[in-house]
Motif scaffolding. Sequence first.
Motif, PDB file in Angstrom:
ATOM      1  N   ASP A 238     -98.016  57.989  35.564  1.00  0.00           N
ATOM      2  CA  ASP A 238     -98.549  59.155  36.276  1.00  0.00           C
ATOM      3  C   ASP A 238     -99.749  58.765  37.130  1.00  0.00           C
ATOM      4  OD1 ASP A 238     -96.723  61.067  35.160  1.00  0.00           O
ATOM      5  OD2 ASP A 238     -97.835  60.926  33.289  1.00  0.00           O
ATOM      6  N   THR A 239    -100.583  57.856  36.613  1.00  0.00           N
ATOM      7  CA  THR A 239    -101.718  57.372  37.391  1.00  0.00           C
ATOM      8  C   THR A 239    -101.233  56.642  38.633  1.00  0.00           C
ATOM      9  OG1 THR A 239    -103.047  57.160  35.384  1.00  0.00           O
ATOM     10  CG2 THR A 239    -103.784  55.912  37.309  1.00  0.00           C
ATOM     11  N   PHE A 240    -100.187  55.845  38.472  1.00  0.00           N
ATOM     12  CA  PHE A 240     -99.560  55.171  39.611  1.00  0.00           C
ATOM     13  C   PHE A 240     -99.122  56.207  40.650  1.00  0.00           C
ATOM     14  CE2 PHE A 240     -95.629  54.040  41.755  1.00  0.00           C
ATOM     15  CZ  PHE A 240     -95.905  52.796  42.293  1.00  0.00           C
ATOM     16  N   ALA A 241     -98.439  57.250  40.200  1.00  0.00           N
ATOM     17  CA  ALA A 241     -97.944  58.290  41.114  1.00  0.00           C
ATOM     18  C   ALA A 241     -99.098  59.003  41.812  1.00  0.00           C
ATOM     19  CB  ALA A 241     -97.085  59.298  40.349  1.00  0.00           C
ATOM     20  N   GLY A 242    -100.191  59.242  41.081  1.00  0.00           N
ATOM     21  CA  GLY A 242    -101.351  59.899  41.679  1.00  0.00           C
ATOM     22  C   GLY A 242    -102.008  59.046  42.748  1.00  0.00           C
ATOM     23  N   GLY A 243    -102.091  57.732  42.490  1.00  0.00           N
ATOM     24  CA  GLY A 243    -102.643  56.829  43.492  1.00  0.00           C
ATOM     25  C   GLY A 243    -101.754  56.741  44.721  1.00  0.00           C
ATOM     26  N   PHE A 244    -100.457  56.691  44.492  1.00  0.00           N
ATOM     27  CA  PHE A 244     -99.465  56.637  45.567  1.00  0.00           C
ATOM     28  C   PHE A 244     -99.570  57.885  46.452  1.00  0.00           C
ATOM     29  CE2 PHE A 244     -95.128  57.689  47.030  1.00  0.00           C
ATOM     30  CZ  PHE A 244     -94.755  56.514  47.674  1.00  0.00           C
ATOM     31  N   ALA A 245     -99.539  59.052  45.830  1.00  0.00           N
ATOM     32  CA  ALA A 245     -99.576  60.310  46.590  1.00  0.00           C
ATOM     33  C   ALA A 245    -100.951  60.544  47.209  1.00  0.00           C
ATOM     34  CB  ALA A 245     -99.204  61.480  45.676  1.00  0.00           C
ATOM     35  N   GLY A 246    -102.006  60.167  46.496  1.00  0.00           N
ATOM     36  CA  GLY A 246    -103.360  60.354  47.017  1.00  0.00           C
ATOM     37  C   GLY A 246    -103.615  59.544  48.272  1.00  0.00           C
ATOM     38  N   TYR A 247    -103.171  58.285  48.247  1.00  0.00           N
ATOM     39  CA  TYR A 247    -103.362  57.427  49.418  1.00  0.00           C
ATOM     40  C   TYR A 247    -102.613  57.984  50.625  1.00  0.00           C
ATOM     41  CZ  TYR A 247    -102.984  53.465  52.590  1.00  0.00           C
ATOM     42  OH  TYR A 247    -103.023  52.666  53.713  1.00  0.00           O
ATOM     43  N   LEU A 248    -101.366  58.386  50.433  1.00  0.00           N
ATOM     44  CA  LEU A 248    -100.570  58.907  51.547  1.00  0.00           C
ATOM     45  C   LEU A 248    -101.160  60.214  52.089  1.00  0.00           C
ATOM     46  CD1 LEU A 248     -96.968  58.202  50.192  1.00  0.00           C
ATOM     47  CD2 LEU A 248     -98.184  56.944  51.991  1.00  0.00           C
ATOM     48  N   THR A 249    -101.711  61.032  51.208  1.00  0.00           N
ATOM     49  CA  THR A 249    -102.344  62.281  51.644  1.00  0.00           C
ATOM     50  C   THR A 249    -103.579  61.992  52.475  1.00  0.00           C
ATOM     51  OG1 THR A 249    -101.563  63.376  49.616  1.00  0.00           O
ATOM     52  CG2 THR A 249    -103.280  64.494  50.868  1.00  0.00           C
ATOM     53  N   GLU A 250    -104.377  61.017  52.045  1.00  0.00           N
ATOM     54  CA  GLU A 250    -105.593  60.678  52.778  1.00  0.00           C
ATOM     55  C   GLU A 250    -105.278  60.124  54.162  1.00  0.00           C
ATOM     56  OE1 GLU A 250    -109.483  58.658  51.221  1.00  0.00           O
ATOM     57  OE2 GLU A 250    -108.191  57.059  51.980  1.00  0.00           O
ATOM     58  N   THR A 251    -104.297  59.244  54.258  1.00  0.00           N
ATOM     59  CA  THR A 251    -103.995  58.605  55.540  1.00  0.00           C
ATOM     60  C   THR A 251    -103.174  59.500  56.454  1.00  0.00           C
ATOM     61  OG1 THR A 251    -101.957  57.577  54.705  1.00  0.00           O
ATOM     62  CG2 THR A 251    -104.018  56.327  54.464  1.00  0.00           C
ATOM     63  N   GLY A 252    -102.364  60.386  55.865  1.00  0.00           N
ATOM     64  CA  GLY A 252    -101.472  61.217  56.666  1.00  0.00           C
ATOM     65  C   GLY A 252    -100.302  60.444  57.248  1.00  0.00           C
ATOM     66  N   ASN A 253    -100.161  59.193  56.841  1.00  0.00           N
ATOM     67  CA  ASN A 253     -99.117  58.311  57.369  1.00  0.00           C
ATOM     68  C   ASN A 253     -98.060  58.093  56.295  1.00  0.00           C
ATOM     69  OD1 ASN A 253     -97.544  56.199  58.342  1.00  0.00           O
ATOM     70  ND2 ASN A 253     -99.280  54.966  59.030  1.00  0.00           N
ATOM     71  N   ILE A 254     -96.821  58.497  56.552  1.00  0.00           N
ATOM     72  CA  ILE A 254     -95.774  58.375  55.530  1.00  0.00           C
ATOM     73  C   ILE A 254     -94.694  57.381  55.954  1.00  0.00           C
ATOM     74  CG2 ILE A 254     -96.159  60.665  54.555  1.00  0.00           C
ATOM     75  CD1 ILE A 254     -93.732  61.639  56.196  1.00  0.00           C
ATOM     76  N   SER A 255     -95.082  56.408  56.761  1.00  0.00           N
ATOM     77  CA  SER A 255     -94.145  55.357  57.159  1.00  0.00           C
ATOM     78  C   SER A 255     -93.906  54.390  56.006  1.00  0.00           C
ATOM     79  CB  SER A 255     -94.706  54.576  58.352  1.00  0.00           C
ATOM     80  OG  SER A 255     -95.861  53.847  57.951  1.00  0.00           O
TER      81      SER A 255
END
Length: 308
Positions: A238-255
Motif C-alpha cells: 500500500d505504501t508503494f501504491a501511495g508513493g506511485f500515485a502521489g508522484y504522478l499526482t504531483e507531476t501531472g504527467n501520466i506517461s
Amino acid sequence: MGKLLIVGTMAFDAIETPFGKTGRILGGAGTFIGLAASQFDIDSAIVSVVGDDFPQSYMDILKDKDIDLSGVEIVKGGKTFFWEGKYHNDLNSRDTLATELNTLADFNPIVPKAYTDADIVMLGNLHPNIQMSVINQMEKRPKLIVLDTMNFWMDHSWDDLMKVISKIDVITINDEEARQLTNEYSLVKAAAKIQEMGPRYVVIKKGEHGALLFHKDQIFFAPALPLEEVFDPTGAGDTFAGGFAGYLTETGNISFESMKNAIIHGSNLASFCVERFGTERMVDLKKSEVDARLAEFKELTQFNIELT
C-alpha cells in the motif's frame, strides 16, 4: 496543485513478526497509502469508514499530514475494521489470525464534493462494488484510476472484479495474484492478458525482488533496495501504491516515462515502511531521508556500458 482521492481502510492491526509483537496499532490500506502520498506536494483525501472506537490521535496523525478526512465516516457505536496476523521467519508468508470487518461490512463510500473532480483516484484493496461506487461518483473521468486488489476478490467476487477492472487505467497486484487472474505463469503473458481486460498499465509487485511495469510492448523493472533488516512487511504494498500515485499526482504527467519514476518513488517509500511495525516509520519520515535513499536507488540502478 494536483488532487488525489484515496479509497481504502483505516483500521487496527495487531502484528507479530520474529522481531516482536504489537497490540492494536494504526493500520489499513487507506492509511498507508495516505501517509506515503503525503510525501508529495498534492491535495489528498481519504474515503473510509471507522467506528467511534478509532482514536482522535490517529485522526490527528493523518490531519497533520494535510490529508483531508471529510470523506471518513465515523459510525456511532460501531467498531473499526481489525486485522491480526503472524509472519513466518522468512517474512514472505503469514497467517491471518483474525479479520473483523465491523463497520466495513456495511461501508457505503461517499466522495466529498471537493474531490469528485480529483485528477487521480487510488482505489485501495476493497470489495469491487465499493471501488465501482467511487468511480461512479466522479463528476468527470480522472486522468488516471489506479486499482489494487487481491486473490480474495478473485475467489469470491470474480464478476464484480472484472467489471471494475474494465473501468480502470492501472492495476497493481503481486506476482501470485497476476498468475491467478490470468492462469499464466509467465508474468509477461499475464500482463498482456490483464491489459486486454481494460487496464492500460499493469504493475506487478514482487516484494523484496522489486516491481514490474507493463504498457503495450514496453516493460520496466525497478529493484527493491536491499535492506539489512526487514522488521514488518505489513503495508509495504500500500505504501508503494501511495508513493506511485502521489508522484504522478504531483507531476501531472501520466506517461510511461513518468510512471517509471513513480515506480522508483513507490519502491523507495516502501523500503522505509518495513523498518518498523505498522505505520510507525511512515509517520515520522522526513523528506531529507526520502531524498537520501532515492540517491541510493539511483546508485543501485545506474551504470554505463559500451555497446560495440
